[in-house]
Design a protein around this motif. Structure first.
Motif, PDB file in Angstrom:
ATOM      1  N   ARG A 369       0.799  -1.285   0.040  1.00 13.61           N
ATOM      2  CA  ARG A 369      -0.005  -0.094  -0.022  1.00 13.61           C
ATOM      3  C   ARG A 369       0.874   1.248  -0.103  1.00 13.61           C
ATOM      4  NH1 ARG A 369      -5.789   0.556   0.729  1.00 13.61           N
ATOM      5  NH2 ARG A 369      -5.559   2.006   2.341  1.00 13.61           N
ATOM      6  N   ASN A 374      -3.512   2.940  -4.333  1.00 12.55           N
ATOM      7  CA  ASN A 374      -4.416   2.049  -4.716  1.00 12.55           C
ATOM      8  C   ASN A 374      -4.694   2.054  -6.403  1.00 12.55           C
ATOM      9  OD1 ASN A 374      -5.598   4.054  -2.981  1.00 12.55           O
ATOM     10  ND2 ASN A 374      -7.045   2.888  -2.318  1.00 12.55           N
ATOM     11  N   ARG A 390      -7.769   9.200   3.194  1.00 10.50           N
ATOM     12  CA  ARG A 390      -8.428   8.272   4.258  1.00 10.50           C
ATOM     13  C   ARG A 390      -7.455   7.080   4.230  1.00 10.50           C
ATOM     14  NH1 ARG A 390     -12.566   6.889   0.935  1.00 10.50           N
ATOM     15  NH2 ARG A 390     -13.908   8.847   1.698  1.00 10.50           N
ATOM     16  N   ASP A 391      -7.005   6.765   3.211  1.00  7.14           N
ATOM     17  CA  ASP A 391      -6.318   5.417   3.032  1.00  7.14           C
ATOM     18  C   ASP A 391      -4.903   5.665   3.776  1.00  7.14           C
ATOM     19  OD1 ASP A 391      -8.326   4.262   2.207  1.00  7.14           O
ATOM     20  OD2 ASP A 391      -7.942   4.733   0.031  1.00  7.14           O
ATOM     21  N   TRP A 540     -16.669   7.216   4.562  1.00  7.12           N
ATOM     22  CA  TRP A 540     -15.563   6.147   4.152  1.00  7.12           C
ATOM     23  C   TRP A 540     -16.124   5.266   3.141  1.00  7.12           C
ATOM     24  CZ3 TRP A 540     -16.822   0.632   3.955  1.00  7.12           C
ATOM     25  CH2 TRP A 540     -15.755  -0.260   3.989  1.00  7.12           C
ATOM     26  N   ASN A 541     -17.570   5.152   2.944  1.00  5.83           N
ATOM     27  CA  ASN A 541     -18.136   4.505   2.040  1.00  5.83           C
ATOM     28  C   ASN A 541     -18.350   5.371   0.782  1.00  5.83           C
ATOM     29  OD1 ASN A 541     -19.807   3.032   0.200  1.00  5.83           O
ATOM     30  ND2 ASN A 541     -20.950   2.113   1.554  1.00  5.83           N
ATOM     31  N   ASP A 542     -17.351   5.431   0.057  1.00  2.00           N
ATOM     32  CA  ASP A 542     -17.227   6.541  -1.064  1.00  2.00           C
ATOM     33  C   ASP A 542     -18.087   6.047  -2.149  1.00  2.00           C
ATOM     34  OD1 ASP A 542     -15.711   4.422  -2.657  1.00  2.00           O
ATOM     35  OD2 ASP A 542     -13.754   5.423  -2.146  1.00  2.00           O
ATOM     36  N   GLU A 750     -19.265  -2.276  -2.598  1.00  3.68           N
ATOM     37  CA  GLU A 750     -19.914  -1.765  -1.289  1.00  3.68           C
ATOM     38  C   GLU A 750     -21.412  -2.247  -1.099  1.00  3.68           C
ATOM     39  OE1 GLU A 750     -17.818  -0.001  -3.304  1.00  3.68           O
ATOM     40  OE2 GLU A 750     -16.435   1.142  -2.126  1.00  3.68           O
ATOM     41  N   TRP A 755     -17.195  -7.141   2.840  1.00  5.43           N
ATOM     42  CA  TRP A 755     -16.048  -6.375   2.714  1.00  5.43           C
ATOM     43  C   TRP A 755     -15.255  -6.438   4.018  1.00  5.43           C
ATOM     44  CZ3 TRP A 755     -15.951  -2.513  -1.179  1.00  5.43           C
ATOM     45  CH2 TRP A 755     -14.892  -1.762  -1.214  1.00  5.43           C
ATOM     46  N   GLN A 757     -12.444  -4.905   5.197  1.00  8.46           N
ATOM     47  CA  GLN A 757     -12.422  -3.615   6.342  1.00  8.46           C
ATOM     48  C   GLN A 757     -13.520  -3.458   7.398  1.00  8.46           C
ATOM     49  OE1 GLN A 757     -10.753  -0.102   4.736  1.00  8.46           O
ATOM     50  NE2 GLN A 757     -10.812   0.791   6.647  1.00  8.46           N
ATOM     51  N   SER A 800      -9.795  -6.922  -0.709  1.00 11.93           N
ATOM     52  CA  SER A 800     -10.731  -5.880  -0.223  1.00 11.93           C
ATOM     53  C   SER A 800     -12.079  -6.625   0.171  1.00 11.93           C
ATOM     54  CB  SER A 800     -10.872  -5.018  -1.431  1.00 11.93           C
ATOM     55  OG  SER A 800     -11.628  -3.876  -0.934  1.00 11.93           O
ATOM     56  N   THR A 814      -5.495  -2.940   0.301  1.00  8.52           N
ATOM     57  CA  THR A 814      -6.751  -2.665   0.877  1.00  8.52           C
ATOM     58  C   THR A 814      -6.397  -2.240   2.462  1.00  8.52           C
ATOM     59  OG1 THR A 814      -8.562  -3.787   2.056  1.00  8.52           O
ATOM     60  CG2 THR A 814      -7.009  -5.337   1.000  1.00  8.52           C
ATOM     61  N   GLY A 815      -7.244  -1.350   2.862  1.00  9.99           N
ATOM     62  CA  GLY A 815      -7.002  -0.835   4.014  1.00  9.99           C
ATOM     63  C   GLY A 815      -7.114  -2.097   5.149  1.00  9.99           C
TER      64      GLY A 815
HETATM   65  C1  G1P Z   1     -11.589   1.066  -0.465  1.00 12.64           C
HETATM   66  C2  G1P Z   1     -11.032   2.375  -0.584  1.00 12.64           C
HETATM   67  C3  G1P Z   1     -11.451   3.375   0.710  1.00 12.64           C
HETATM   68  C4  G1P Z   1     -12.824   3.382   0.789  1.00 12.64           C
HETATM   69  C5  G1P Z   1     -13.527   1.789   0.726  1.00 12.64           C
HETATM   70  C6  G1P Z   1     -14.916   1.950   0.649  1.00 12.64           C
HETATM   71  O1  G1P Z   1     -11.413   0.457   0.777  1.00 12.64           O
HETATM   72  O2  G1P Z   1      -9.662   2.517  -0.625  1.00 12.64           O
HETATM   73  O3  G1P Z   1     -10.870   4.709   0.265  1.00 12.64           O
HETATM   74  O4  G1P Z   1     -13.168   3.897   1.867  1.00 12.64           O
HETATM   75  O5  G1P Z   1     -13.070   1.178  -0.448  1.00 12.64           O
HETATM   76  O6  G1P Z   1     -15.677   2.588  -0.313  1.00 12.64           O
HETATM   77  P1  G1P Z   1     -10.210  -0.858   0.948  1.00 12.64           P
HETATM   78  O7  G1P Z   1     -10.425  -1.694  -0.394  1.00 12.64           O
HETATM   79  O8  G1P Z   1      -9.239   0.091   1.133  1.00 12.64           O
HETATM   80  O9  G1P Z   1     -10.755  -1.487   2.066  1.00 12.64           O
END
Ligand code: G1P
Length: 929
Positions: A369, A374, A390-391, A540-542, A750, A755, A757, A800, A814-815
């Motif tokens: 990362r 990303n 945010r990441d 966070w959920n973009d 999403e 998911w 994270q 992710s 992924t975060g």
């Molecule tokens: C990814 C994006 C993160 C966003 C998330 C939810 O997360 O990197 O910015 O907040 O989708 O939309 P990740 O795959 O890192 O869990």
């Protein structure tokens, strides 16, 4: 591969029906082997170095090679392109009397044979830092081993070693060719002006291979002269030059030929005209090595170098440095040692081997990362380089566990991206201080962005006790956007240097604490008609990205409540160290409305809150006064606590939805019509996982609410069959008052995938609220989903998310990795800081202890390497053991008991006792039940 016979093919049949894709090798360092991996279409593996060389390899050695988003040596390859595109690093062997053979399996014939009895045995080996592909051809009686890695130097270089062995009983007359198509430009030109940009390319046929240097970088805003060279060189084992080189792809493949059926190879040609001018043609580094006679059992080796440099004189040095088998082997060894050290930064030794191995890949993912952000890897076709706000903050949580000093610099650097209105640049470049307002030039603020830094800084302060960091002075970022991106400052232009100025024209500097406060206050007053945080661009959920006027995020409102409390606690710590007053920008005081002499805002009135914020925004639209006021620390603490409490009570009272006496959950959002998104809708429960995670983690939910929520989440979002929690329930139809989430097919991304994270953060929250009995089963499901390679069809690590078929998607970047490592270290193994003192609070399950009753974590604390071993002869589980004694390096250590299973070792005692390179901390657990 164990045997060199076709019986290995049986392994394929077994795997496709019931076997795993890969298995860990015995080394406990994460290494794995995957037979017949090319039968899985979307697999890829990352290779990189600290200088920023980024490449990916697939089981067919496809995947691209880049030094930055502008500079791709090979065509950029999104996941779908992997099966559509013929571009790969290819290795061909021609043996007299036989059809040409590709050691990567990339010949038209071998591909056509994949589903016949002529299929070949192949195997991939993944090591942290290197990728190996083996393949056998039983008809001819040869086998190959190709090793690819990126050396840990400052160079943009990828190296590949090819070994070909004669397994037959006869001497074979062979010729070996390697071929890598060269793209040599910006990935946007893959379609945009493809042919125009080809005509910019000077193509040099050199002694060791092909060099491409475009004359111009195409940019219709104003073209630029190009400096960058792209090379593909090949070497005989001893470093001598190969026999001949094709630099034009057309000449190599021939009219009517293709990359998987090149005329040059199939007609066993030698490139005749080494002086041909191929400028302006699509290039290739296709190399023929000297013809050889291979005796039975004998083997031959070659090295291929892929490189990118803006200084063509470096290549001579690279040839000497990397261009032989001996050099390759030395760099490979160094590289594996480097990655071993990285992956061992946080390492585990438990009864569960799969876990210990898998955790290595999670530590590796953090580095991925840092380097890839990303973008770049096949699944991340949306990325354009740089790292998202945010990441990068979340990644810092565990980068700090693996590289504490690097993390401190990064924290400070990132604070420079905050604007005086509390919003921030959203993309951070690769160099310190490089910020971009938005990757897609859509001016917007994200409601969650201001929340992450406090969480990270708090973690840093707890781990180090370095509270002085809060008072460090830093500049603010400035561009034309003001009022959280809703207005433009027409007096600003780029010549003003992207730094916030005072009325006098000086650069304004405020403390790190002030930066965090501005972010929280700007969010606190920015509420919608239900008195929750305005959702703005999304949180966070973009994908909740179309409720920009009236949408609200209850979900992240929780976070800000928690942050006010955390900042108040940080101030208490400063007070303990003797600080009595805090200097803050005078313009800001109107937002600290509970201070004496300030006009109080009625927090229950959203319009009044917004009005106060606007007053502040109008004042600081172009410049700030620059004056600072000293504020009594206690008064400041009170102000912040009141804000924290207000949000907490508001959410608890207004957003809680009770299903029955035992189950309940929180509404997480409002849409652009100001309607709640969650609750009972047309007889169905609509629920969002993140919006349950936040109140748990942020101590907004009461203990009773936590248990009720856990039940509700398990009855509504849990996959009872395969495990894991879905991110949300289904939105029945596309809804342009919510966002693109509603357009995804349910179960993907999403929109209700599993998911990782949020699964991990839910688990983290449960551990943090001391509910390991609920957290551990979820951990096991996450680990199972991630390591069950027969189903998830990815290499080891955390993806992710998992799609409806439980296939892992968006692997590596992924975060989740940061949250997993944080959870394992600070919660499950319970090794964490408390104001710089060492807290030990294990929440381990009996099955994690070895037969001898031991579970161990090796990690860093206060710049010391520590190995914490829990000794639990009776193998008791959390809730039934207490900490009996602690010994550091063989000596009993005093501690303060917080509770039965949690103790604190004072910072001074810790440092005094930790005198070794690796310090053994033995923690005896006693079953008290
Ligand atoms: C990814 C994006 C993160 C966003 C998330 C939810 O997360 O990197 O910015 O907040 O989708 O939309 P990740 O795959 O890192 O869990």
């Amino acid at each position: 591969m164990k045997s060199k016979t076709n019986t290995d093919i049986g392994g394929l049949a077994a795997r496709s029906k019931k076997g795993p894709l890969w298995q860990f090798l015995d080394k406990k360092d994460g290494s794995f082997s995957a037979p017949f991996a090319e039968y899985i279409s979307r697999l890829y593996f990352p290779l990189m170095n600290e200088a920023g060389m980024k490449s990916s390899v697939t089981p067919e050695l496809k995947g691209d090679i880049a030094s930055s988003f502008q500079h791709y040596l090979t065509p950029a390859t999104g996941t779908e392109e992997l099966s559509r595109n013929l571009s790969s690093r290819n290795v061909w062997v021609t043996v007299k009397g036989h059809q040409a053979w590709s050691a990567t399996g990339n010949s038209a014939l071998q591909k056509a044979n994949r589903w016949s009895d002529k299929k070949e045995a192949s195997e991939v080996e993944g090591h942290i830092g290197a990728f190996i592909l083996r393949r056998e051809n039983n008809e001819i009686g040869i086998s190959s081993k190709i090793t690819v890695f990126v050396p840990q130097t400052q160079d943009f270089v990828e190296l590949m070693k090819v070994q070909i062995q004669n397994d037959s009983t006869e001497t074979l007359h062979c010729a070996v060719y390697t071929a890598t198509p060269i793209f040599g430009r910006h990935p946007d030109n893959f379609r945009d002006h493809r042919q125009v940009t080809t005509m910019f390319q000077k193509v040099y046929n050199e002694k060791y291979g092909t060099r491409v240097k475009p004359l111009i970088v195409h940019d219709e805003h104003g073209h630029n002269i190009n400096d960058v060279n792209y090379i593909v060189y090949g070497f005989e084992a001893d470093g001598s030059a190969p026999q001949s080189v094709w630099s034009s792809q057309q000449d190599f493949t021939g009219e009517g030929g293709s990359l998987d059926n090149p005329e040059a190879v199939f007609l066993n040609k030698t490139a005749s005209d080494q002086n041909a001018i191929n400028d302006g043609k699509e290039a290739i580094g296709a190399i023929k090595y000297k013809d050889i006679e291979l005796a039975p059992g004998a083997s031959v080796e070659y090295v291929v170098m892929h490189g990118i440099s803006n200084d063509e004189t470096t290549f001579e040095g690279w040839i000497k440095q990397y261009g032989s088998v001996q050099a390759f082997d030395t760099y490979l060894e160094e590289n594996l040692a480097y990655w071993k050290a990285i992956s061992e930064n946080v390492a585990f030794d438990t009864a569960v081997d799969t876990f210990d191995n898998w955790a290595r890949w999670i530590a590796f993912q953090l580095k991925c990362r840092q380097i890839f952000g990303n973008s770049y890897l096949p699944d991340f076709g949306y990325g354009r380089g740089g790292r998202g706000w945010r990441d990068l903050w979340q990644d810092l949580l565990s980068i700090f566990l693996v590289d504490p000093s690097g993390a401190q610099n990064e924290i400070l650097n990132n604070f420079n991206g905050i604007r005086i209105d509390g919003s921030n640049a959203t993309i951070i470049g690769t160099k310190a201080g490089e910020f971009i307002a938005d990757r897609n030039n859509v001016a917007r603020s994200w409601s969650d962005h201001g929340a992450w830094p406090v969480f990270v800084v708090n973690f840093y302060l707890q781990q180090t006790g370095d509270f002085d960091l809060l008072l460090q002075k830093l500049p603010y970022w400035k561009d034309q956007f003001t009022h959280r991106n809703k207005e433009t400052d027409t007096l600003w232009n780029a010549s003003q240097n992207f730094r916030q100025k005072t009325k006098k024209g000086d650069e304004y500097h405020g403390s790190l604490l002030e930066h965090m406060l501005i972010q929280q206050l700007s969010a606190f007053y920015n509420v919608g008609e239900h008195n929750n945080l305005l959702l703005e661009g999304a949180d966070w959920n973009d994908t909740l990205d179309m409720a920009r006027e009236k949408g609200e995020s209850v979900c992240f409102h929780n976070f800000y409540s928690h942050n006010f409390k955390l900042i108040a606690e940080m101030l208490e710590a400063l007070k303990e160290q003797g600080t009595v007053e805090i200097q803050l920008l005078s313009d800001l005081l109107i937002l600290l409305d509970r201070l004496p002499n300030q006009q109080k805002v009625d927090y229950d009135d959203p319009a009044e809150r917004r009005k106060r914020l606007k007053q502040y925004f109008d004042n600081i639209k172009h410049t700030v006064s620059g004056a600072q006021t000293s504020i009594n620390i206690d008064l400041l603490i009170n102000d912040l606590k009141e804000k924290s409490e207000h949000i907490r009570e508001h959410i608890r009272t207004n957003e809680w939805i009770e299903i029955d006496a035992t189950e309940g959950f929180f509404n997480g959002h409002y849409d652009n019509l100001a309607q709640p998104m969650h609750g009972l809708k047309k007889g169905n429960i609509q629920m969002d996982l993140t919006s349950q995670v936040m109140p748990i983690m942020c101590n907004v939910a009461s203990e009773e609410q936590c248990s009720m929520m856990h039940k509700a989440v398990y009855s509504v979002l849990h996959d009872h069959e395969k495990g894991g929690l879905r991110l949300c329930t289904e939105f029945p139809e596309p809804n342009m008052n919510i966002g693109r989430i509603t357009g995804f097919v349910y179960g993907h991304k999403e929109h209700g995938s599993k998911w990782m994270q949020q699964n991990i953060m839910f688990m983290y929250g449960l551990y943090q609220r001391k509910m390991p009995q609920l957290a551990y089963p979820l951990f096991k499901e996450i680990m199972h989903l991630s390591t069950d390679s027969q189903t998830n069809l990815i290499f080891p690590g955390l993806p992710s998310y998992f799609d409806p078929e439980n296939r892992g998607a968006y692997a590596y970047l992924t975060g989740s990795a940061a949250w997993m490592l944080l959870s394992l270290t600070t919660q499950m193994f319970g090794v964490r800081g408390q104001k710089g003192n060492l807290m030990i609070h294990p929440q381990l399950h009996s099955e994690q202890f070895t037969t001898a009753g031991q579970a161990t974590i090796t990690c860093n604390f206060m710049n010391k390497r520590i190995k914490v071993s829990y000794l639990n002869p009776e193998k008791a589980s959390f809730g039934s053991y207490e900490i009996e004694s602690v010994r550091i390096n063989g000596k009993n250590t005093p501690f303060i008991r917080e509770q039965k299973d949690a103790i604190i070792i004072n910072k001074t005692d810790f440092i005094h006792s930790c005198t070794q390179e690796i310090n053994d901390i033995e923690v005896k657990l006693k079953n008290y039940q």
